[in-house]
Design an enzyme around this catalytic site. Structure first.
Site, PDB file in Angstrom:
ATOM      1  N   CYS A  75       0.839  -1.199   0.000  1.00  0.00           N
ATOM      2  CA  CYS A  75       0.000   0.000   0.000  1.00  0.00           C
ATOM      3  C   CYS A  75       0.878   1.255   0.000  1.00  0.00           C
ATOM      4  CB  CYS A  75      -0.998  -0.058   1.154  1.00  0.00           C
ATOM      5  SG  CYS A  75      -2.421   1.036   0.931  1.00  0.00           S
ATOM      6  N   HIS A 162      -3.626  -5.659   0.588  1.00  0.00           N
ATOM      7  CA  HIS A 162      -3.159  -6.056   1.922  1.00  0.00           C
ATOM      8  C   HIS A 162      -3.208  -7.576   2.091  1.00  0.00           C
ATOM      9  CE1 HIS A 162      -2.749  -2.058   3.687  1.00  0.00           C
ATOM     10  NE2 HIS A 162      -3.704  -1.728   2.831  1.00  0.00           N
ATOM     11  N   GLU A 164      -1.955  -9.256   4.444  1.00  0.00           N
ATOM     12  CA  GLU A 164      -2.022  -9.585   5.869  1.00  0.00           C
ATOM     13  C   GLU A 164      -3.451  -9.669   6.391  1.00  0.00           C
ATOM     14  OE1 GLU A 164      -1.686  -5.027   5.740  1.00  0.00           O
ATOM     15  OE2 GLU A 164      -1.061  -6.736   4.516  1.00  0.00           O
TER      16      GLU A 164
END
Length: 184
Positions: A75, A162, A164
């Site tokens: 990001c 993302h 994660e």
């Protein structure tokens, strides 16, 4: 073996990056984005530039790109990479928050094992508008033309989404691939 450093750029998911790596038994440590580059160079085998609100709060993170270590920008980390290497970012036409289908245009060690299309989680307002010289655009989506890019010669990799976040399908594979790159 030296750890991976997760650079805290003040993003909402940075601690989740660290937690994900540790849950995968990948040794990792969170550091401030003001950590001196020489200290970073001595202490790790790869760097994850986490997300954050603005480039103005990115500290000295762009200097970490010059250390000769593999870097994964997530990001804002992607935006740091793009602008530091001569690319550009802009406010996205629609921004992205939620599930996004990403199309992979070109395979790369970071994206090894992913299908041509995949569901990811996005949380951003800005996007890369000009890919820097020496980088290859790896993936895009209907809301963001540059979802992933890489400079294979420099071992610099950037993604807009993302991995994660649990909503990204098989996000851990990306971290596994990056860990492998850092272990070569």
């Amino acid at each position: 073996m030296l750890p991976l450093y997760v650079v805290n750029n003040h993003g909402q998911f940075n601690h989740l990056i660290l937690r994900t790596l540790r849950d995968m038994d990948i040794e990792a440590t969170m550091i401030s984005n003001e950590t001196p580059p020489a200290e970073v160079a001595r202490g790790c085998r790869g760097i994850v530039l986490g997300g954050g609100p603005t480039l103005e709060r990115a500290g000295v993170a762009s200097a970490y790109l010059d250390l000769g270590l593999p870097v994964l920008g997530i990001c804002l980390g992607l935006h740091i990479m793009a602008t530091a290497r001569g690319g550009a970012i802009r406010r996205g036409a629609s921004g992205g928050f939620g599930a996004v289908e990403v199309e992979i245009f070109e395979q790369n060690p970071l994206l090894r094992g992913y299908p041509d299309r995949m569901q990811v989680w996005a949380s951003h307002a800005d996007e890369v508008s000009v890919v820097p010289e020496g980088f290859v655009r790896l993936a895009g989506s209907s809301i963001c033309g540059v979802e992933a890019m890489a400079s294979p010669d420099e071992h610099l990799y950037g993604i807009q989404w993302h991995p994660e976040v649990s909503h990204t399908v098989n996000g851990r594979l990306l971290f596994e691939n990056f860990d492998g790159i850092c272990s070569e």
